[in-house]
Design a protein around this motif. Structure first.
Motif, PDB file in Angstrom:
ATOM      1  N   ARG A  51       8.135   0.587  -2.956  1.00 35.16           N
ATOM      2  CA  ARG A  51       8.229   1.852  -3.682  1.00 35.16           C
ATOM      3  C   ARG A  51       9.063   1.656  -4.945  1.00 35.16           C
ATOM      4  O   ARG A  51      10.145   1.070  -4.901  1.00 35.16           O
ATOM      5  CB  ARG A  51       8.880   2.915  -2.793  1.00 35.16           C
ATOM      6  N   VAL A  60       4.156   7.852  -2.526  1.00 34.04           N
ATOM      7  CA  VAL A  60       3.822   9.278  -2.496  1.00 34.04           C
ATOM      8  C   VAL A  60       3.556   9.779  -3.913  1.00 34.04           C
ATOM      9  O   VAL A  60       4.423   9.693  -4.782  1.00 34.04           O
ATOM     10  CB  VAL A  60       4.966  10.097  -1.856  1.00 34.04           C
ATOM     11  N   ASP A  67      -4.791   8.100   9.043  1.00 29.77           N
ATOM     12  CA  ASP A  67      -3.905   8.659   8.021  1.00 29.77           C
ATOM     13  C   ASP A  67      -4.738   9.196   6.864  1.00 29.77           C
ATOM     14  O   ASP A  67      -5.528   8.447   6.270  1.00 29.77           O
ATOM     15  CB  ASP A  67      -2.943   7.577   7.492  1.00 29.77           C
ATOM     16  N   LEU A 121      -5.902  10.414   3.169  1.00 29.35           N
ATOM     17  CA  LEU A 121      -5.558  10.060   1.782  1.00 29.35           C
ATOM     18  C   LEU A 121      -4.807  11.201   1.126  1.00 29.35           C
ATOM     19  O   LEU A 121      -3.864  10.969   0.354  1.00 29.35           O
ATOM     20  CB  LEU A 121      -6.834   9.764   0.985  1.00 29.35           C
ATOM     21  N   LYS A 178       4.513   4.573   2.658  1.00 32.09           N
ATOM     22  CA  LYS A 178       3.507   4.906   1.651  1.00 32.09           C
ATOM     23  C   LYS A 178       4.171   5.263   0.314  1.00 32.09           C
ATOM     24  O   LYS A 178       5.296   5.771   0.273  1.00 32.09           O
ATOM     25  CB  LYS A 178       2.671   6.119   2.104  1.00 32.09           C
ATOM     26  N   PHE A 209       5.766  10.360   5.690  1.00 33.22           N
ATOM     27  CA  PHE A 209       4.978   9.467   4.832  1.00 33.22           C
ATOM     28  C   PHE A 209       5.604   8.076   4.762  1.00 33.22           C
ATOM     29  O   PHE A 209       5.589   7.420   3.720  1.00 33.22           O
ATOM     30  CB  PHE A 209       4.855  10.059   3.427  1.00 33.22           C
ATOM     31  N   GLY A 236      -4.665   2.886   1.756  1.00 33.59           N
ATOM     32  CA  GLY A 236      -3.733   2.624   2.833  1.00 33.59           C
ATOM     33  C   GLY A 236      -2.298   2.461   2.384  1.00 33.59           C
ATOM     34  O   GLY A 236      -1.388   2.455   3.210  1.00 33.59           O
ATOM     35  N   LYS A 237      -2.089   2.303   1.070  1.00 36.13           N
ATOM     36  CA  LYS A 237      -0.740   2.140   0.538  1.00 36.13           C
ATOM     37  C   LYS A 237      -0.219   3.411  -0.133  1.00 36.13           C
ATOM     38  O   LYS A 237       0.951   3.500  -0.455  1.00 36.13           O
ATOM     39  CB  LYS A 237      -0.702   1.001  -0.487  1.00 36.13           C
ATOM     40  N   ILE A 238      -1.112   4.348  -0.364  1.00 38.27           N
ATOM     41  CA  ILE A 238      -0.765   5.514  -1.169  1.00 38.27           C
ATOM     42  C   ILE A 238      -1.213   6.786  -0.454  1.00 38.27           C
ATOM     43  O   ILE A 238      -2.214   6.784   0.284  1.00 38.27           O
ATOM     44  CB  ILE A 238      -1.440   5.413  -2.567  1.00 38.27           C
ATOM     45  N   VAL A 239      -0.465   7.846  -0.620  1.00 37.19           N
ATOM     46  CA  VAL A 239      -0.842   9.148  -0.086  1.00 37.19           C
ATOM     47  C   VAL A 239      -0.593  10.191  -1.163  1.00 37.19           C
ATOM     48  O   VAL A 239       0.415  10.152  -1.876  1.00 37.19           O
ATOM     49  CB  VAL A 239      -0.055   9.488   1.200  1.00 37.19           C
ATOM     50  N   TRP A 288      -5.479   0.054  -3.420  1.00 35.16           N
ATOM     51  CA  TRP A 288      -4.402   0.975  -3.095  1.00 35.16           C
ATOM     52  C   TRP A 288      -4.676   1.774  -1.810  1.00 35.16           C
ATOM     53  O   TRP A 288      -3.811   2.523  -1.352  1.00 35.16           O
ATOM     54  CB  TRP A 288      -4.163   1.956  -4.253  1.00 35.16           C
TER      55      TRP A 288
END
Length: 630
Positions: A569, A433, A506, A508, A431, A428, A465-468, A463
């Motif tokens: 992060r 997480v 990627d 979500l 990103k 990850f 593409g920046k968060i998973v 958010w």
């Protein structure tokens, strides 16, 4: 004290059966206004039996018109008056200045004149030497609730749970070995002489009869003593009665006419399940009796063995028995839907002390005892709730369980932890997480979490593409159809959200299902260490130690990620916990939400993502206060 009032301690000589208790009822409000349900309980002890007395003085009007009589309760319910003719006793008017007055009565002998001698507040108790056999056995139904004795090296403790906290291994040559399951809290060692009683299985199957002796010998090396349960009895006891019936009830689900209970709603099926449930308790009782020595403490854990305290009490009235629930306890409106509600409550009340994680659960238990069994209660000077039942006192205590901090710290310092953490971090990379780890059953609220995630992304596309969102689902095959339906629903929603919100291939949501054995403490800590936010949205949960594990793992890893320096992060991990999870009460730095209010969950998620470093650090500090305690 008001000069118009007289303080009276009622004392009566009563040879009653074990399990019966004496109460006093009279024509004044302090004595219940002749209503047995509001009568005043009397207590006894080893030294005093067959004499019973009120625990404290009762303040009565200082006039000659107070009339009273004794009644006998059995199983917490009114059984009979001492004399069915309706004749009552009377109290002579006495001068109460500076003294407490005490009656001396004989149960059922209404023609005897009541005396009210003046005594000092300090009472004299006779020696226990020379007591009758019945008195000695009756003694151990007495009130030990106020003894707050700590367990020390000189004590012997028998730990009882349905499953032994061990891992069995069968070697190539056919021999067996047993080691501690260090993740099981019951495997923790104490400064006492400990032994364990419980059932044991190998690869989710019962131990073959030909191997029972070898397994017993292997377990004896670590002071464990097995109870061998056949596959048929295990299925009916554990899968059907405990997990399909008791488990939902304990978590406030009264699914009386739902699909989970259609198969056993009939009278014959209920009777069969109850018979097996009772038989398993008899097997456990036999094993405990085999090991028991005078003055041993028997400590029962879990929600499975609810009848065991009373089963043991009947055989060894002198036993010191404790019981601890690791689940919630439901309100009386839920508990009363069970056909065996009274039997189970009486079984639990065979213990001397009953422990819960939260006061809320203890209050529910107390209400059930009051409404269904007619038990009275009081509060001790030490803060315990004391239930008066069958002439003795049962203490309720509340203390939340934490983690085995030395064991967690050992894993966090290991090379294996670093390697697994690096694997998750690379997966990850770049990103933020947001993690979740839940058993695949409806109580864990996974669909509610997914709904909140969908609405969050709709309202906060910045958010993308920046968060998973990384979700680990733990298989819960013992929940039957509940597990299969939850598994099916979660997979469908995850697929739909990934089709809608994936960026550059990627997803979500990263979803992976694992078995219990594949997500042990070491794997969980590595997973939590790379998570920036942990979301727990269970609709009802008892012991959940994931928030503590997450906090300790994040504390270990908070300065090891390059993303911190880049400002991508956050340095400190954040917790979002459902208010229906017990750990929400002890993790004081978490954001507590109602999982049913989707707006509240997505608002908490946005707040966690945008929170400043100083507030994050303060919340982490407060979470560590409980997580890092020994």
């Amino acid at each position: 004290m008001n000069e118009s009032m007289t303080e009276v301690i009622f004392k009566v000589h009563a040879e009653v059966r074990i399990g019966e208790e004496i109460r006093v009822s009279g024509n004044v409000p302090a004595l219940g206004s002749d209503d047995p349900a509001r009568s005043v309980p009397l207590i006894t002890s080893a030294a005093e039996f067959p004499w019973w007395h009120t625990k404290e003085g009762v303040f009565l009007p200082g006039d000659p018109y107070v009339q009273y009589r004794y009644c006998i309760f059995s199983g917490g319910k009114f059984d009979r008056w001492e004399d069915e003719s309706g004749v009552k006793r009377s109290i002579e008017s006495v001068d109460s200045k500076g003294f407490t007055n005490e009656t001396e009565d004989e149960l059922g002998c209404m023609h005897l004149k009541t005396r009210s001698p003046q005594i000092s507040p300090s009472k004299h108790f006779v020696s226990a030497e020379g007591l009758s056999f019945k008195a000695k056995h009756f003694a151990d139904w007495n009130h030990r609730a106020h003894a707050d004795k700590q367990i020390d090296k000189g004590d012997a403790v028998i730990m009882v749970s349905y499953f032994l906290p061990v891992v069995l291994t069968k070697k190539a040559n056919g021999s067996w070995s047993a080691t501690w399951d260090k993740e099981n809290i019951l495997s923790l060692q104490m400064d006492a002489s400990l032994s364990w009683v419980g059932s044991v299985r190998y690869q989710n199957a019962p131990i073959p009869e030909k191997d029972e002796e070898a397994v017993t010998n292997a377990l004896a090396e670590i002071n464990c003593h097995p109870v061998f349960i056949s596959q048929s009895m295990h299925f009916q006891f554990y899968d059907m009665f405990c997990k399909q019936n008791l488990w939902p009830i304990m978590h406030h689900i009264a699914d009386v006419y739902g699909p989970l209970n259609l198969k056993d709603i009939g009278a014959k099926a209920q009777q069969s399940l109850w018979y097996v449930y009772s038989m398993v308790h008899r097997q456990f009782r036999a094993k405990v009796l085999e090991m028991y020595h005078s003055n041993d403490l028997i400590w029962i854990h879990g929600f499975h063995l609810l009848l065991l305290p009373s089963f043991l009490r009947r055989r060894i009235p002198s036993a010191k028995i404790g019981y601890f629930f690791h689940t919630p306890f439901p309100s009386s409106e839920i508990w009363r839907t069970m056909s065996r509600r009274g039997d189970l409550l009486r079984g639990i009340l065979g213990a001397d002390q009953i422990g819960f994680h939260l006061y809320e659960y203890a209050r529910h238990f107390l209400t059930n005892c009051q409404r269904l069994l007619g038990c009275s209660y009081e509060r001790s000077t030490s803060g315990k709730i004391i239930i008066n039942v069958d002439g003795r006192e049962v203490a309720l205590t509340c203390i939340h369980v934490g983690v085995d901090y030395p064991r967690v710290d050992e894993i966090l310092m290991s090379r294996g932890f670093e390697d697994q953490m690096r694997m998750w971090r690379e997966r990850f990379a770049g990103k933020i997480v947001v993690a979740g780890m839940d058993r695949l059953e409806r109580l864990k609220g996974i669909p509610l979490k997914l709904v909140a995630i969908e609405q969050f992304m709709e309202e906060n596309p910045q958010w993308l593409g920046k968060i998973v969102f990384t979700l680990i689902g733990i298989s819960a095959g013992e929940r039957g159809q509940d597990y299969r339906q939850t598994q099916h629903d979660v997979k469908i929603v995850v697929r739909e959200l990934n089709e809608k919100y994936s960026v550059g291939g990627d997803p979500l949501i990263f979803f992976e299902e694992r078995l219990d054995k594949d997500i042990r403490l070491a794997q969980r800590l590595a997973f939590f260490a790379v998570a920036d936010i942990l979301m727990i949205t269970a609709t009802r949960d008892g012991l959940n130690r994931y928030p503590m594990e997450f906090t300790l793992a994040r504390q270990k890893n908070r300065t090891t990620t390059a993303l911190h320096a880049e400002g991508i992060r956050p340095e400190q991990g954040m917790l979002i916990i459902s208010e229906f999870v017990s750990s929400a009460r002890v993790m004081r730095g978490s954001l507590v939400v109602n999982p049913w209010r989707v707006q509240e969950v997505k608002s908490a998620l946005l707040r966690a993502l945008e929170m400043g470093p100083h507030e994050r650090a303060d919340r982490m500090r407060r979470n560590l206060e409980f997580s890092a305690r020994m």
